[in-house]
Design a protein around this motif. Sequence first.
Motif, PDB file in Angstrom:
ATOM      1  N   VAL A   7       0.840  -1.196   0.000  1.00  0.00           N
ATOM      2  CA  VAL A   7       0.000   0.000   0.000  1.00  0.00           C
ATOM      3  C   VAL A   7       0.879   1.252   0.000  1.00  0.00           C
ATOM      4  O   VAL A   7       0.643   2.203  -0.737  1.00  0.00           O
ATOM      5  CB  VAL A   7      -0.939   0.005   1.224  1.00  0.00           C
ATOM      6  CG1 VAL A   7      -1.560   1.373   1.410  1.00  0.00           C
ATOM      7  CG2 VAL A   7      -2.020  -1.044   1.065  1.00  0.00           C
ATOM      8  N   ILE A   8       1.899   1.231   0.824  1.00  0.00           N
ATOM      9  CA  ILE A   8       2.735   2.420   0.925  1.00  0.00           C
ATOM     10  C   ILE A   8       3.574   2.622  -0.318  1.00  0.00           C
ATOM     11  O   ILE A   8       3.682   3.725  -0.843  1.00  0.00           O
ATOM     12  CB  ILE A   8       3.633   2.337   2.173  1.00  0.00           C
ATOM     13  CG1 ILE A   8       2.761   2.465   3.425  1.00  0.00           C
ATOM     14  CG2 ILE A   8       4.696   3.414   2.154  1.00  0.00           C
ATOM     15  CD1 ILE A   8       3.527   2.384   4.708  1.00  0.00           C
ATOM     16  N   ALA A   9       4.163   1.538  -0.792  1.00  0.00           N
ATOM     17  CA  ALA A   9       5.068   1.686  -1.928  1.00  0.00           C
ATOM     18  C   ALA A   9       4.341   1.663  -3.257  1.00  0.00           C
ATOM     19  O   ALA A   9       4.907   2.033  -4.291  1.00  0.00           O
ATOM     20  CB  ALA A   9       6.115   0.582  -1.887  1.00  0.00           C
ATOM     21  N   GLY A  10       3.098   1.227  -3.255  1.00  0.00           N
ATOM     22  CA  GLY A  10       2.322   1.198  -4.483  1.00  0.00           C
ATOM     23  C   GLY A  10       2.945   0.367  -5.574  1.00  0.00           C
ATOM     24  O   GLY A  10       2.690   0.569  -6.760  1.00  0.00           O
ATOM     25  N   PRO A  60      -0.714   4.942 -14.651  1.00  0.00           N
ATOM     26  CA  PRO A  60      -1.133   6.282 -14.196  1.00  0.00           C
ATOM     27  C   PRO A  60      -1.650   6.242 -12.754  1.00  0.00           C
ATOM     28  O   PRO A  60      -1.380   7.129 -11.962  1.00  0.00           O
ATOM     29  CB  PRO A  60      -2.268   6.661 -15.155  1.00  0.00           C
ATOM     30  CG  PRO A  60      -2.094   5.791 -16.341  1.00  0.00           C
ATOM     31  CD  PRO A  60      -1.394   4.545 -15.893  1.00  0.00           C
ATOM     32  N   PHE A  61      -2.395   5.179 -12.461  1.00  0.00           N
ATOM     33  CA  PHE A  61      -2.888   5.055 -11.090  1.00  0.00           C
ATOM     34  C   PHE A  61      -1.731   5.016 -10.114  1.00  0.00           C
ATOM     35  O   PHE A  61      -1.750   5.651  -9.059  1.00  0.00           O
ATOM     36  CB  PHE A  61      -3.756   3.794 -10.959  1.00  0.00           C
ATOM     37  CG  PHE A  61      -4.264   3.560  -9.564  1.00  0.00           C
ATOM     38  CD1 PHE A  61      -3.630   2.641  -8.729  1.00  0.00           C
ATOM     39  CD2 PHE A  61      -5.339   4.289  -9.074  1.00  0.00           C
ATOM     40  CE1 PHE A  61      -4.090   2.424  -7.434  1.00  0.00           C
ATOM     41  CE2 PHE A  61      -5.799   4.093  -7.771  1.00  0.00           C
ATOM     42  CZ  PHE A  61      -5.172   3.163  -6.954  1.00  0.00           C
ATOM     43  N   SER A 121       1.928   9.987  -5.578  1.00  0.00           N
ATOM     44  CA  SER A 121       1.937  11.434  -5.359  1.00  0.00           C
ATOM     45  C   SER A 121       1.224  11.792  -4.059  1.00  0.00           C
ATOM     46  O   SER A 121       1.376  12.886  -3.541  1.00  0.00           O
ATOM     47  CB  SER A 121       1.258  12.141  -6.529  1.00  0.00           C
ATOM     48  OG  SER A 121      -0.144  11.898  -6.474  1.00  0.00           O
ATOM     49  N   LEU A 122       0.457  10.844  -3.544  1.00  0.00           N
ATOM     50  CA  LEU A 122      -0.189  11.100  -2.263  1.00  0.00           C
ATOM     51  C   LEU A 122       0.872  11.214  -1.172  1.00  0.00           C
ATOM     52  O   LEU A 122       1.891  10.552  -1.224  1.00  0.00           O
ATOM     53  CB  LEU A 122      -1.140   9.953  -1.901  1.00  0.00           C
ATOM     54  CG  LEU A 122      -2.361   9.750  -2.801  1.00  0.00           C
ATOM     55  CD1 LEU A 122      -3.070   8.470  -2.407  1.00  0.00           C
ATOM     56  CD2 LEU A 122      -3.305  10.938  -2.709  1.00  0.00           C
ATOM     57  N   PRO A 123       0.586  12.055  -0.186  1.00  0.00           N
ATOM     58  CA  PRO A 123       1.586  12.199   0.892  1.00  0.00           C
ATOM     59  C   PRO A 123       1.825  10.875   1.605  1.00  0.00           C
ATOM     60  O   PRO A 123       0.906  10.069   1.785  1.00  0.00           O
ATOM     61  CB  PRO A 123       0.945  13.219   1.860  1.00  0.00           C
ATOM     62  CG  PRO A 123      -0.451  13.400   1.396  1.00  0.00           C
ATOM     63  CD  PRO A 123      -0.569  12.928   0.004  1.00  0.00           C
ATOM     64  N   LEU A 124       3.074  10.666   2.025  1.00  0.00           N
ATOM     65  CA  LEU A 124       3.456   9.414   2.666  1.00  0.00           C
ATOM     66  C   LEU A 124       2.618   9.166   3.922  1.00  0.00           C
ATOM     67  O   LEU A 124       2.224   8.037   4.212  1.00  0.00           O
ATOM     68  CB  LEU A 124       4.956   9.456   3.004  1.00  0.00           C
ATOM     69  CG  LEU A 124       5.547   8.197   3.628  1.00  0.00           C
ATOM     70  CD1 LEU A 124       5.299   6.979   2.742  1.00  0.00           C
ATOM     71  CD2 LEU A 124       7.039   8.368   3.862  1.00  0.00           C
ATOM     72  N   GLY A 125       2.344  10.256   4.637  1.00  0.00           N
ATOM     73  CA  GLY A 125       1.546  10.108   5.850  1.00  0.00           C
ATOM     74  C   GLY A 125       0.187   9.500   5.558  1.00  0.00           C
ATOM     75  O   GLY A 125      -0.289   8.606   6.272  1.00  0.00           O
TER      76      GLY A 125
END
Lengths: 306, 342, 249
Positions: A53-56, A63-64, A70-74
């Motif tokens: 989830v964090i590293a995607g 694109p997703f 680009s979402l903040p890490l927090g």
Amino acid sequence: MIDLLPHIINGLTLGLLFALIALGFTLIVGVMEVINLAHGSLFAIGAYFALTVIAGSWFAGTPFGAWWLSLPLGLRYVLALAIGPALAGLAGMLLELCLRPTYGKPPLYGLLLTFGAALVIEELIRLIWGTGEQNLALPQAINGAFLLNGMIFSTYRFFAAGFSIAAIIAVWLFLERTSAGAVIKAGAHDSEMVRALGYDLARLRLVVFGFGAALAGLAGVVMVPIWGLRPHVGVDIVIPAFLIIVIGGVGSFWGAVIAALLVGLAIGITGAYAAAWSTMSMYLLLIAILGFRSRGLLGRKSALEH
Amino acid sequence: MISLSDIPARPSAWITPPMIALALLLLAAPDLLPAIGLYQYLGIEIAIWIGFALGFNLLFGYTGLHSFGHGAYLGIGAYAFGLFQHHVAVSLWGGLFAAVLAAGIAGALVGAFLSHRRGIYYALLTIGFGQIFWFLAMKLHRVTGGEDGLLGIPRPPLTLGPWQVALTDNRALFYFAAALLMIMVVLCWRLANSPFGRVLQAIRQNETRARFVGYEVWRFKWAVFTLSAMLAGLAGSLLAMAQQSAYPDVMSLHQSGLVVMMVLVGGGLVSFWGPVLGVVFYFVARDVLGGLTETWLFWYGLIFMAMVMLRPEGLAGMLHGLLRRGSRHQPSSARAPATEAA
Amino acid sequence: MALFEARRIHKRFGSRVVLEDISLAFEEGQISGIMGPNGAGKSTCFHVLTGQHRPDRGEVLFDGQRISGLPPQRIARMGVSRSFQLMNLFDDTVVIENVMLALPSFRERRLRAMSAVFSDRGLIDQALAVLDQVGLAARAWDAAASLSYGDRRALEIAVALAAEPRILFLDEPTSGLGAEATRRLAQLVRQLRERYTIVMIEHDMRFLFELADRISVIHWGQVIAEGTPAQLGDNKWVRRSALAEATHA
């Protein structure tokens, strides 16, 4: 003595996280009378899904994926704290379904099944995420270190400790103050009685398993920076979990918490003197405790004793 | 579900047809295996693990004591053999003896502690002890070589009186291992059907009654644990010779768990031959499936789970069921065993 | 001196006193009965007598020797044998093996790891003889689990008999049996009395009164009455229980 302080704090932090795992474990043992040898694997599932989830990483190059990163890490971390346990809970429920054919049979079968599940999950993790040691990217706010009284403390450990305390209180409130929690608690003490009162035992078991698994998964997410992340991490957790409920007594909430703190402290303090032997201390403690006192500090006769 | 005690309630000969079949298969193996696309060394591995699994099943299936840490004794046997070659003498019989002795002592000590416990406590304690041994193997670097293992273990020649055979060739070692295995098979079979073996099974079925008809249950549990550890040690010495090294990994929970899975899948809970089937199935799965996909262990694990859920009597049990259904036209009801000379 | 004696037995579980100052004596060659309502402590008493529990105070003597505190397997080997109310059989195997395992001659060979059990004609014949006593010889090679309830009860007793005891404790032997089976059991007990001293716990008062030479009544953890069936017939409590049983019959 003051030199021991970091180790004591580390030990207590570890203990608090162990408590989360042990609470899930003891609820499952109480309601199902099954020792879930795959509990550690559920822990691992939480941790590994948090990683994704964090590293995607699964969506890398799409694109997703780009938007996600680009979402903040927090934010991603908070989502991981929700998604990891949720998926672990689902996995737990799936495991419960697999256990159904073994109910009513000698306890060996349930044990073997969860053992097999632990292996299967570990292999699956190996296949999906690889065998190497992994790391979780942490938001700046909870990362790093700070100075206090001339000693360096890890920010993350304080976060982990605080988070665990909050989670333990939340679980306690749930069990003590909600009606769903009351049913679960009752089921953990006497599942036959709960059935006699009209509750669907099958559904109760499913929910309890899911809940216990989610707790393990939650602990998994939080524990990664402390415990490490490798496929084997699940198996390493089951022994302390079992040890804790034996010491604390099956079915006892505070017994589990106190015992978890003791075990965590034991590991933390041995870590101060002989770092390499700290994990061994768990096994030695297991043998010492089971050798002499099998009902624990606060427990009652349980399914563990046949 | 049928169980172990079902299958033979008849006088048991020293040598039975399945044993002869096994012996013939072993004899043909070095030629058979390459013919079906496998390799000769696999034969040695299979022989070693069958020996290990048979000894293990005396504890697991027959006595109903569920040890999840038995790989430790396999490892101790391997290390003891290697250390004997390195530090005492290069000797086959000496090494074998050291392996059996070391594993036996470890088994006796652990068994003495364990045998008063039951159920889940027993199982988890075996995991605990197994992990301790594994840990020691990893950490006692100077003795065991730690993670790198104990290397350079020779294959001493087999000396029987004036006759000497080198075992450096895989084929020769295989035949030696096969011969040892057949001896283990015969002894285990005899034991399972002896008074001692029947008492073990009685303990599994009803420990309370076994006590109340006068048996010192604790002693039997201890004895079978020690014995199975010794047999594991023997298998371990063969392993050390085969690999010419000894590693901590056989003591890990993973490997200890493997033998449990092999035994269940094969049908060790209901049949003497279960472990044999289970070991063969595992290695065939490993090498045939493993050649096709990297995920073979995952599939094996799923098969294991499915068996526990649906067919805990394992392959042997399923086979037995098929055979019984096939011969249903024969009067299969109670009959006294023929007691003419077996 | 009686063959089997319990002197001032006191037993508690946690804070609950289950047996209080119980003394019993069973004479050799007699059939002794123990009766009492549920929860009165007669099962606990039985367990203490046969070694399953250790008394907190008091002692149990067999043939003058103190057996309280000894492990059950030692007591069994001394010649004290018992059957169980909730049957304890070896369910994975055949009927005859259940009996064989209890034979002293089998037990002598327990360490023989290399000899074959079922080739031993002598052992088989001994076991068959025991099975014959309870009428199960024809079913010797059937699976123990396949027996009817009544036959399992018979097997349960057979296993206790096989040990060639001097004293035989039967724990509610008529439990779950119908009228016909109970009659047959009574006949068996009458046959057995010629060779064994028998002690029975029973709920079936008619059964007990018919067979026992002496009966002890346990209530509230104490022996409240003792005597021959005739003597007890006048006892208030016994009469009240008999009436209760008759109305439930």
